[in-house]
Design a protein around this motif. Structure first.
Motif, short mmCIF file in Angstrom:
data_model
loop_
_atom_site.label_atom_id
_atom_site.label_comp_id
_atom_site.label_asym_id
_atom_site.label_seq_id
_atom_site.Cartn_x
_atom_site.Cartn_y
_atom_site.Cartn_z
N PHE A 20 2.21 1.83 -3.33
CA PHE A 20 1.14 2.32 -4.19
C PHE A 20 0.91 3.82 -3.95
O PHE A 20 0.78 4.61 -4.88
CB PHE A 20 -0.14 1.53 -3.95
N TYR A 59 -8.01 0.24 -11.62
CA TYR A 59 -7.06 1.32 -11.85
C TYR A 59 -6.70 1.31 -13.33
O TYR A 59 -6.53 0.25 -13.92
CB TYR A 59 -5.78 1.12 -11.03
N LEU A 111 -4.74 -8.72 -4.82
CA LEU A 111 -4.76 -8.50 -3.37
C LEU A 111 -4.57 -9.83 -2.63
O LEU A 111 -3.83 -9.91 -1.65
CB LEU A 111 -6.09 -7.85 -2.97
N ALA A 112 -5.24 -10.86 -3.15
CA ALA A 112 -5.08 -12.19 -2.54
C ALA A 112 -3.62 -12.65 -2.66
O ALA A 112 -3.05 -13.21 -1.72
CB ALA A 112 -6.01 -13.19 -3.21
N ALA A 124 -12.25 -4.96 -3.40
CA ALA A 124 -11.28 -5.04 -4.51
C ALA A 124 -11.94 -5.54 -5.79
O ALA A 124 -11.51 -5.18 -6.89
CB ALA A 124 -10.13 -5.95 -4.10
N SER A 144 2.33 0.04 -9.42
CA SER A 144 0.99 0.17 -9.99
C SER A 144 0.40 -1.22 -10.25
O SER A 144 1.14 -2.17 -10.52
CB SER A 144 1.03 0.99 -11.29
N VAL A 145 -0.90 -1.31 -10.13
CA VAL A 145 -1.60 -2.58 -10.33
C VAL A 145 -2.76 -2.35 -11.28
O VAL A 145 -3.52 -1.38 -11.13
CB VAL A 145 -2.15 -3.13 -8.99
N THR A 146 -2.90 -3.22 -12.26
CA THR A 146 -4.05 -3.16 -13.16
C THR A 146 -4.65 -4.56 -13.29
O THR A 146 -4.01 -5.55 -12.96
CB THR A 146 -3.64 -2.65 -14.56
N GLY A 147 -5.88 -4.62 -13.78
CA GLY A 147 -6.55 -5.90 -13.95
C GLY A 147 -7.35 -6.30 -12.73
O GLY A 147 -7.94 -5.44 -12.06
N MET A 183 -8.13 -6.78 -9.39
CA MET A 183 -7.57 -6.30 -8.11
C MET A 183 -7.76 -7.31 -6.99
O MET A 183 -6.91 -7.43 -6.10
CB MET A 183 -8.25 -4.99 -7.72
N GLU A 184 -8.88 -8.02 -7.03
CA GLU A 184 -9.15 -8.99 -5.96
C GLU A 184 -8.10 -10.10 -5.99
O GLU A 184 -7.58 -10.51 -4.96
CB GLU A 184 -10.55 -9.56 -6.13
N ARG A 206 -0.97 -10.70 -2.93
CA ARG A 206 -0.16 -9.88 -2.01
C ARG A 206 -0.24 -10.45 -0.59
O ARG A 206 0.76 -10.63 0.09
CB ARG A 206 -0.69 -8.43 -2.04
N ASN A 207 -1.46 -10.77 -0.16
CA ASN A 207 -1.63 -11.28 1.20
C ASN A 207 -1.01 -12.67 1.37
O ASN A 207 -0.46 -12.98 2.42
CB ASN A 207 -3.11 -11.31 1.57
N ASP A 265 0.84 -1.20 0.00
CA ASP A 265 0.00 0.00 0.00
C ASP A 265 0.87 1.25 0.00
O ASP A 265 0.58 2.23 -0.70
CB ASP A 265 -0.93 0.02 1.21
N PRO A 286 -9.67 -10.66 0.38
CA PRO A 286 -9.15 -11.92 -0.15
C PRO A 286 -7.73 -12.20 0.33
O PRO A 286 -6.87 -11.32 0.28
CB PRO A 286 -9.17 -11.71 -1.68
#
Lengths: 169, 325
Positions: free
Chosen positions: A106, B201, A121-122, B196, A112-115, A117-118, A124-125, A103, B38
């Protein structure tokens, strides 16, 4: 943003892609062996394709968790993926280790992130939870020279990330 | 004053404990908590191990079950409460009165905290929860001034916990429907604000454009620090002006008011950020712990290190010190 000078990455253009990909797959397998539950947190997103585009290296990397594979391509060709993350190479590696906060990168526009996101994010976690340590995990590939390799990788990482929470853990 | 720290994963939990948290709060990997993102949160086994680790370090664990129960699906939340208690949670952080009633009746010895999501913001509301459900602590909304907190503190019969650093929700929490309006999902019912799945973006020239559902939330020119794609921090056309209708992309930081908060009767300081990475948790908890134990004149220099990690790379004291626009 560039952390690695173009002078250092230019020779990669002369290295056959198949060689680069083979090395990356070896490292990817090594990390997978050291962290067998790495992608467990992805859940329904495990079947997605995740692209990582280093802004300072002329290569693209696509990870497919379902088949536990990584593929490499030149930046000159298009990448097909569900989600794409772009950042300098050492920041991407630091994110893999949970050494930087995504974050924060960012907010500073370094990442930068595209496409989807969920899905990203998963991912990344999942990475953040995995306790990957590249200096330890990859050093084992050096066999009897593992301790020395670990120190070298750790030193390169610390120098590259100086000022980016390099001293954390 | 206690330092209450966030953890979204077991790795972040360990970092928070090792960095000096007095208590760590976390949630299960489902819709029972307001950070149902998620890949985030804890399985039952992970929570059990985390609590056991915290206990060895003298650190407490609070489990957030702070979404509102869906009619007909109450069992999900009841099971969450039962499992958290079985894992050894020191306190449950609850928002739903029905769930509070269930816990108070079935587990009368279990310590119960009122979540900020309950939006209990006046002495009558708080004392009702204390008297009815034996709540021991209330987490106050980020919509009160320090003078408000001091007034409330004199009239209530439980401890007060306030947010001092991290994401700044400027709304009446637990009542806000902005995310629902844009996406059909909310922190109150689904555990996600600006999910999300509805965020996109895209690059437009050199600008970064953020979208939530069908709404454009912001357009950040090159070089401008970015923020989360939430409607409450969106930049909109308002009459003849363009600007932030509610709040800028900014994080909360009221560590400069520690003495005033202490004098107001606050007993616990909360750091927001269960959705943040373990590097953030480790750094923020370490700095905050040092700041709490430092004289006031040294706090500014310590906390300056955290600005670059904040939303929009800026911080504000929010409603604690200002009036609404």
């Amino acid at each position: 943003m560039q952390l690695i000078p173009p002078l250092l990455t230019r020779p990669l253009n002369a290295v056959p892609l198949v060689v680069i990909e083979r090395i990356c797959r070896l490292m990817f397998r090594r990390i997978g062996t050291a962290h067998p539950g790495l992608f467990e947190r992805l859940g329904e997103h495990r079947t997605k394709r995740f692209a990582f585009l280093p802004t300072d290296v002329p290569l693209s990397f696509v990870v497919e968790p379902a088949s536990e594979t990584i593929s490499v391509s030149r930046k000159t060709s298009d990448v097909t993926a569900d989600a794409v993350t772009e950042a300098p190479l050492f920041m991407l590696l630091a994110l893999m280790e949970g050494r930087c906060d995504a974050d924060a990168l960012f907010f500073s526009r370094d990442l930068s992130v595209t496409g989807d996101m969920e899905a990203m994010l998963a991912m990344r976690n999942a990475l953040d939870a995995s306790n990957i340590d590249l200096s330890k995990d990859l050093a084992r590939l050096a066999g009897p020279f593992a301790p020395m390799a670990g120190r070298v990788i750790g030193e390169i990482r610390n120098r590259a990330l100086r000022g980016e929470a390099a001293s954390w853990n | 004053m206690e330092l209450i720290c966030p953890a979204g994963t077991p790795a972040a939990f360990h970092e928070a404990v090792d960095a000096g948290a007095d208590a760590v709060y976390c949630g299960f990997r489902d819709e029972t908590n307001a950070r149902n993102f998620p890949g985030l949160n804890f399985s039952r086994e992970e929570l059990k191990e985390a609590i056991a680790y915290a206990k060895t370090k003298g650190c407490e664990t609070f489990v957030a079950l702070n979404t509102f129960m869906r009619a007909g699906a109450e069992e999900i939340w009841y099971r969450g409460a039962a499992d958290a208690i079985a894992c050894g949670a020191d306190a449950l952080i609850l928002a739903d009165f029905g769930l509070m009633a269930h816990v108070a009746e079935k587990y009368p010895d279990q310590r119960l905290h009122v979540s900020v999501q309950a939006s209990a913001s006046n002495p009558d509301a708080i004392n009702f929860l204390v008297d009815t459900f034996n709540a021991k602590r209330v987490v106050l909304p980020r919509t009160l001034t320090i003078a408000d907190i001091a007034r409330i503190g004199k009239s209530i019969r439980c401890e007060m916990e306030v947010f001092v650093f991290g994401g700044l929700c400027v709304m009446a929490e637990g009542r806000c429907s902005l995310s629902s309006y844009a996406t059909g999902k909310s922190p109150n019912m689904n555990g996600v604000c600006s999910p999300a799945s509805h965020v996109h973006y895209r690059k437009h020239g050199r600008d970064l454009v953020s979208e939530l559902g069908e709404f454009t939330i912001n357009r950040f020119p090159e070089g401008e620090a970015a923020g989360y794609p939430t409607l409450c921090k969106g930049r909109f056309d308002i009459a003849d002006a363009k600007g932030y209708a509610f709040e800028d992309p900014v994080s909360l930081d009221v560590m400069g008011e520690l003495e005033a908060l202490k004098a107001a009767g606050v007993s616990a300081l909360k750091i927001e950020g269960r959705q943040r990475g373990k590097a953030y948790v480790a750094e923020v908890v370490k700095v905050m712990k040092a700041a709490v134990n430092s004289p006031p004149e040294r706090r500014g220099a310590l906390l300056a290190r955290l600005h670059s990690m904040s939303e929009g790379q800026k911080t504000t004291s929010g409603a604690y010190e200002k009036r609404w626009r």
